[in-house]
Design a protein around this motif. Structure first.
Motif, PDB file in Angstrom:
ATOM      1  N   UNK A  19      44.369  99.176  74.627  1.00 21.20           N
ATOM      2  CA  UNK A  19      45.002  97.942  74.190  1.00 21.20           C
ATOM      3  C   UNK A  19      43.913  96.926  73.900  1.00 21.20           C
ATOM      4  N   UNK A  20      43.854  96.495  72.653  1.00 18.94           N
ATOM      5  CA  UNK A  20      42.891  95.478  72.245  1.00 18.94           C
ATOM      6  C   UNK A  20      43.571  94.119  72.207  1.00 18.94           C
ATOM      7  N   UNK A  21      42.840  93.109  72.629  1.00 18.33           N
ATOM      8  CA  UNK A  21      43.348  91.738  72.557  1.00 18.33           C
ATOM      9  C   UNK A  21      42.344  90.846  71.849  1.00 18.33           C
ATOM     10  N   UNK A  22      42.843  89.825  71.212  1.00 22.17           N
ATOM     11  CA  UNK A  22      41.990  88.859  70.520  1.00 22.17           C
ATOM     12  C   UNK A  22      42.566  87.476  70.774  1.00 22.17           C
ATOM     13  N   UNK A  23      41.755  86.633  71.396  1.00 21.00           N
ATOM     14  CA  UNK A  23      42.176  85.266  71.659  1.00 21.00           C
ATOM     15  C   UNK A  23      41.477  84.340  70.681  1.00 21.00           C
ATOM     16  N   UNK A  24      42.260  83.515  70.024  1.00 17.04           N
ATOM     17  CA  UNK A  24      41.735  82.624  68.995  1.00 17.04           C
ATOM     18  C   UNK A  24      41.708  81.182  69.470  1.00 17.04           C
ATOM     19  N   UNK A  25      40.716  80.465  68.977  1.00 16.55           N
ATOM     20  CA  UNK A  25      40.637  79.026  69.220  1.00 16.55           C
ATOM     21  C   UNK A  25      40.067  78.358  67.973  1.00 16.55           C
ATOM     22  N   UNK A  26      40.379  77.077  67.810  1.00 12.84           N
ATOM     23  CA  UNK A  26      39.852  76.343  66.665  1.00 12.84           C
ATOM     24  C   UNK A  26      40.699  76.441  65.413  1.00 12.84           C
ATOM     25  N   UNK A  27      41.846  77.145  65.501  1.00 13.09           N
ATOM     26  CA  UNK A  27      42.775  77.245  64.371  1.00 13.09           C
ATOM     27  C   UNK A  27      44.178  76.967  64.884  1.00 13.09           C
ATOM     28  N   UNK A  28      45.078  76.686  63.949  1.00 10.75           N
ATOM     29  CA  UNK A  28      46.487  76.586  64.336  1.00 10.75           C
ATOM     30  C   UNK A  28      47.023  78.007  64.306  1.00 10.75           C
ATOM     31  N   UNK A  29      47.006  78.628  65.456  1.00  5.73           N
ATOM     32  CA  UNK A  29      47.272  80.062  65.543  1.00  5.73           C
ATOM     33  C   UNK A  29      48.627  80.428  64.952  1.00  5.73           C
ATOM     34  N   UNK A  30      49.637  79.636  65.238  1.00  3.60           N
ATOM     35  CA  UNK A  30      50.987  79.995  64.805  1.00  3.60           C
ATOM     36  C   UNK A  30      51.141  79.991  63.289  1.00  3.60           C
TER      37      UNK A  30
END
Length: 115
Positions: A19-30
Motif C-alpha cells: 500500500x503506497x501513500x502520498x501526502x500532499x501539502x502546498x496545494x488545494x488537495x480537494x
C-alpha cells in the motif's frame, strides 16, 4: 511550496500486496487530480492510476483489477493499494498532483517484487 511525500514501498514476493501513500501539502488537495506513475529500469515512466477531484478513476490496463487508487481529502492523502503483485510491477513509483494545470511530483518510492 508544494510537497508530495510518498511512503509504503518495499520488497514483497510475487502475489503479495503493498500500500503506497502520498501526502500532499502546498496545494488545494480537494481541487487536484492525483495519480501514480511508475518507472522501471530502462523503461519510460508510465501512468499507473489517477483519480480526479470528484473521484473518477483511471487505470493502466496492466493493473486493472489488481490496483485501487483512493483519496482522502480530509487528510490530503492519495493511496494506491496494490494486490496480486507481479515481478513486472517492480519500479519506482511516483506520486503526481495536477493543480491548476501544473504538475508536481514526489521523490518516488521503490517497489520490488521478487519471484
Amino acid at each position: 511550496q508544494v510537497q508530495l511525500v510518498e511512503s509504503g514501498g518495499g520488497l514483497v514476493q510475487s502475489g503479495g500486496s503493498l500500500r503506497l501513500s502520498c501526502e500532499a501539502s502546498g496545494i488545494i488537495f480537494s481541487f487536484s487530480i492525483m495519480g501514480w506513475y511508475r518507472q522501471a529500469p530502462g523503461k519510460q515512466r508510465e501512468l499507473v492510476a489517477r483519480i480526479t477531484s470528484t473521484g473518477t478513476t483511471k487505470y493502466a490496463d496492466v493493473v486493472k483489477g489488481r490496483f485501487t487508487i483512493s483519496r482522502d481529502n480530509a487528510k490530503n492523502t492519495v493511496t494506491l493499494q496494490m494486490n496480486s503483485l507481479k515481478v513486472e510491477d517492480t519500479a519506482v513509483y511516483y506520486c503526481i498532483a495536477n493543480f491548476i494545470a501544473t504538475e508536481y511530483w514526489g521523490q518516488g518510492t521503490q517497489v520490488t517484487v521478487s519471484s
